[in-house]
Design a protein around this motif. Structure first.
Motif, PDB file in Angstrom:
ATOM      1  N   GLY A 189       5.039   6.922  11.297  1.00  0.00           N
ATOM      2  CA  GLY A 189       3.508   7.694  11.009  1.00  0.00           C
ATOM      3  C   GLY A 189       4.763   9.353  11.445  1.00  0.00           C
ATOM      4  O   GLY A 189       4.164  10.182  12.173  1.00  0.00           O
ATOM      5  N   VAL A 190       6.317   9.365  10.555  1.00  0.00           N
ATOM      6  CA  VAL A 190       6.319  10.839  10.832  1.00  0.00           C
ATOM      7  C   VAL A 190       5.638  11.626   9.694  1.00  0.00           C
ATOM      8  O   VAL A 190       5.912  11.055   8.221  1.00  0.00           O
ATOM      9  CB  VAL A 190       7.720  10.279  10.308  1.00  0.00           C
ATOM     10  CG1 VAL A 190       8.797  11.593  10.630  1.00  0.00           C
ATOM     11  CG2 VAL A 190       8.237   9.276  11.774  1.00  0.00           C
ATOM     12  N   ASN A 191       5.965  12.463   9.714  1.00  0.00           N
ATOM     13  CA  ASN A 191       5.523  13.637   8.590  1.00  0.00           C
ATOM     14  C   ASN A 191       6.207  14.611   8.868  1.00  0.00           C
ATOM     15  O   ASN A 191       7.268  14.989   9.569  1.00  0.00           O
ATOM     16  CB  ASN A 191       4.367  14.320   9.126  1.00  0.00           C
ATOM     17  CG  ASN A 191       4.163  14.630   8.002  1.00  0.00           C
ATOM     18  OD1 ASN A 191       3.247  14.440   7.145  1.00  0.00           O
ATOM     19  ND2 ASN A 191       4.320  16.535   7.838  1.00  0.00           N
ATOM     20  N   ILE A 192       6.995  14.699   6.639  1.00  0.00           N
ATOM     21  CA  ILE A 192       8.431  14.781   6.839  1.00  0.00           C
ATOM     22  C   ILE A 192       7.832  15.895   5.554  1.00  0.00           C
ATOM     23  O   ILE A 192       7.540  16.029   4.691  1.00  0.00           O
ATOM     24  CB  ILE A 192       9.655  14.849   6.801  1.00  0.00           C
ATOM     25  CG1 ILE A 192      10.008  13.702   7.304  1.00  0.00           C
ATOM     26  CG2 ILE A 192      10.763  15.064   5.490  1.00  0.00           C
ATOM     27  CD1 ILE A 192      10.923  12.979   7.200  1.00  0.00           C
ATOM     28  N   GLY A 227       1.981   1.430   3.511  1.00  0.00           N
ATOM     29  CA  GLY A 227       1.476   3.421   3.347  1.00  0.00           C
ATOM     30  C   GLY A 227       1.722   4.248   3.779  1.00  0.00           C
ATOM     31  O   GLY A 227       0.999   5.149   3.824  1.00  0.00           O
ATOM     32  N   ALA A 228       3.349   4.276   3.713  1.00  0.00           N
ATOM     33  CA  ALA A 228       4.142   5.561   3.374  1.00  0.00           C
ATOM     34  C   ALA A 228       4.364   5.645   2.328  1.00  0.00           C
ATOM     35  O   ALA A 228       3.682   5.083   0.941  1.00  0.00           O
ATOM     36  CB  ALA A 228       5.379   4.619   4.011  1.00  0.00           C
ATOM     37  N   GLY A 272       0.631  -1.550   0.403  1.00  0.00           N
ATOM     38  CA  GLY A 272      -0.477  -0.066  -0.089  1.00  0.00           C
ATOM     39  C   GLY A 272       1.003   1.619  -0.039  1.00  0.00           C
ATOM     40  O   GLY A 272       0.412   2.638   0.091  1.00  0.00           O
ATOM     41  N   ALA A 273       2.344   1.146   0.280  1.00  0.00           N
ATOM     42  CA  ALA A 273       2.828   2.390  -0.025  1.00  0.00           C
ATOM     43  C   ALA A 273       2.764   3.208  -1.808  1.00  0.00           C
ATOM     44  O   ALA A 273       1.836   2.556  -2.877  1.00  0.00           O
ATOM     45  CB  ALA A 273       3.994   2.156  -0.126  1.00  0.00           C
ATOM     46  N   SER A 274       2.736   4.110  -1.638  1.00  0.00           N
ATOM     47  CA  SER A 274       2.770   5.574  -2.205  1.00  0.00           C
ATOM     48  C   SER A 274       4.583   6.071  -2.873  1.00  0.00           C
ATOM     49  O   SER A 274       4.806   6.684  -2.085  1.00  0.00           O
ATOM     50  CB  SER A 274       1.415   5.798  -2.849  1.00  0.00           C
ATOM     51  OG  SER A 274       1.893   7.258  -3.691  1.00  0.00           O
ATOM     52  N   SER A 315       4.195   6.716   7.441  1.00  0.00           N
ATOM     53  CA  SER A 315       5.792   7.918   6.853  1.00  0.00           C
ATOM     54  C   SER A 315       5.947   8.435   5.890  1.00  0.00           C
ATOM     55  O   SER A 315       4.805   8.416   4.814  1.00  0.00           O
ATOM     56  CB  SER A 315       7.154   7.566   7.512  1.00  0.00           C
ATOM     57  OG  SER A 315       6.651   7.485   8.638  1.00  0.00           O
ATOM     58  N   ALA A 316       4.936  10.019   5.802  1.00  0.00           N
ATOM     59  CA  ALA A 316       5.299  10.284   4.571  1.00  0.00           C
ATOM     60  C   ALA A 316       6.079  11.534   4.660  1.00  0.00           C
ATOM     61  O   ALA A 316       6.485  12.342   5.142  1.00  0.00           O
ATOM     62  CB  ALA A 316       4.290  11.728   4.614  1.00  0.00           C
TER      63      ALA A 316
END
Length: 462
Positions: free
Chosen positions: A377-380, A343-344, A325-327, A361-362
């Motif tokens: 769950g990190v947002n960069i 899911g990242a 599910g990662a993009s 994470s994004a």
């Protein structure tokens, strides 16, 4: 080979050619096809059927060194002078110690990379019916250059192009160059060959005669017998290879192609429901799961793409793993050692090297992540950089779960950011942060009212 067969099979691969017409400074068996060589495909097809011996000649050291790096238990015989296919097999029978210890001997060429295991099995099954020898044949739209199959009664003979008369040249059933012999029959006939022909060579094909209980086995698909003698045929082999893989994926694996003729897929390890767009390149070492979307212009090499991932247009992935599910992308790059969590999300113009990105994470855009451990769950934010190289060594950046890293932030490695930390935009961070902490590292802003006019330059009328 049939399940009840206990016959010993020898495979002789004729690999002595120089390949002058290929215009390459390498021996013909090492001409590249995808990321392998011609002889790699031949060995890979035949290795499960018996013991392989290569008859080498031109630049034998290069051929043998290459093959030994990729395969085990390959034997070699040196053909000092290239005096024809018959002479090559004579050399094998004389110089390979155990050549007479096999029930059957298969002879094939190192420049026919598209022959399938199914075809080899068919030859073995045919000779087990009682023939002394079997030749694989096919019908050619343009038979020029091929030996013609002259059927007579229940047998046949092969007449080479140079030696054929006008009537024989009209025959469109031709010799593929792939044969199987009862070894005793081959030994009885191979040393009686004559070089009294227009090429002055000893033809292996002269071991076939109408009186000798030999069989021509006609195959419907001529493409797999393509011999590569020039760069046009090398390109055709690449096209046929990709077409056969695409056909298998569409019919057997349930993989969708937007335009298979312009998709460069060499892997058969792709799951059902995956969609490959045009101009994607996927090498034969890549494994792709189910329901994956690979958009146009994507390149993937030696990587694993798990179920439900999306690889957006013009992204480049090498020696990496993308989890469920990662993009990725568009226009992202995963360099070797990248591991993208479930899911990242990596957005456009993001480059990752030798780093782990955690679940959900994004790293949304315009960032470089190198030698890093990014938690879950990190947002960069935009414009993030790990400053991982100090001029001598690569250093590690660690960011804990749930942290928020603002835009235009640099991490001076080695450094560790704890869990659920907040780094303000525009910061250059060179000290580690404990869990739950906040950091801001930027110059104080000063605002001078009315001063802008000193700096704004206006155009003057001319």
């Amino acid at each position: 080979m049939s399940d009840n067969s206990s016959k010993k099979v020898a495979i002789v691969v004729l690999a002595a050619g120089k390949g002058t017409r290929l215009k390459m400074d390498i021996p013909k068996p090492l001409a590249p096809l995808h990321e392998n060589t011609l002889v790699d495909y031949v060995i890979d097809t035949f290795k499960d059927f018996g013991d392989i011996t290569l008859v080498t000649g031109h630049q034998r050291e290069l051929v043998e060194e290459h093959v030994n790096k990729k395969f085990e238990n390959i034997n070699y015989v040196y053909q000092k002078e290239q005096l024809g296919t018959g002479h090559a097999v004579q050399t094998y029978l004389k110089d390979f110690e155990n050549s007479r210890g096999y029930d059957y001997t298969i002879v094939t060429c190192a420049d026919t990379p598209l022959i399938t295991k199914e075809t080899v099995s068919s030859l073995i099954e045919e000779i087990e019916k009682g023939s002394n020898a079997v030749c694989a044949t096919f019908t050619a739209d343009n038979p020029t250059g091929y030996g013609r199959i002259i059927r007579k009664g229940t047998g046949f003979q092969i007449v080479e192009e140079k030696d054929a008369n006008d009537d024989q040249r009209q025959i469109d059933e031709v010799n593929s160059g792939l044969y199987i012999f009862k070894t005793l029959y081959l030994m009885d006939h191979i040393f009686n060959l004559s070089d009294d022909n227009k090429s002055g060579e000893f033809y292996l094909t002269d071991t076939f005669s109408p009186e000798a209980n030999v069989t021509p086995l006609l195959f419907e698909e001529p493409r797999e017998f393509l011999g590569v003698n020039n760069l046009i045929q090398l390109s055709q082999a690449d096209i046929y290879l990709r077409r056969s893989i695409a056909r298998y994926l569409m019919l057997e694996a349930g993989v969708r192609f937007t335009d298979p003729s312009h998709t460069y897929c060499y892997s058969k390890n792709i799951g059902q429901g995956t969609h490959l767009f045009q101009n994607a390149f996927i090498d034969d070492k890549t494994v792709i799961g189910k329901n994956v979307i690979i958009e146009q212009g994507v390149t993937i090499k030696n990587s694993i793409i798990e179920d439900g991932a999306i690889i957006k247009a013009n992204s480049y992935i090498t020696d990496s793993k993308v989890s469920n599910g990662a993009s990725i992308g568009p226009m992202a790059q995963l360099r070797p050692g990248s591991n993208i969590g479930e899911g990242a999300k990596l957005g456009n113009f993001v480059e990752v090297k030798k780093s782990n990105i955690g679940k959900k994470s994004a790293v949304s855009h315009l960032s470089y992540v190198g030698d890093a451990e990014i938690g879950d769950g990190v947002n960069i934010g935009c414009g993030f950089i790990t400053c991982n190289y100090d001029g001598a060594n690569k250093n590690k950046t660690i960011i804990g779960d749930g942290s928020f890293i603002g835009s235009d932030t640099q991490m001076i490695a080695p450094i560790e950011i704890g869990k659920e930390c907040y780094v303000a935009s525009g910061s250059t961070i060179n000290k580690s942060m404990p869990d739950g902490s906040f950091a801001i590292a930027r110059g104080r802003q000063e605002t001078k009212e009315g001063m802008a006019k000193r700096f704004i330059k206006k155009k003057t009328d001319k």
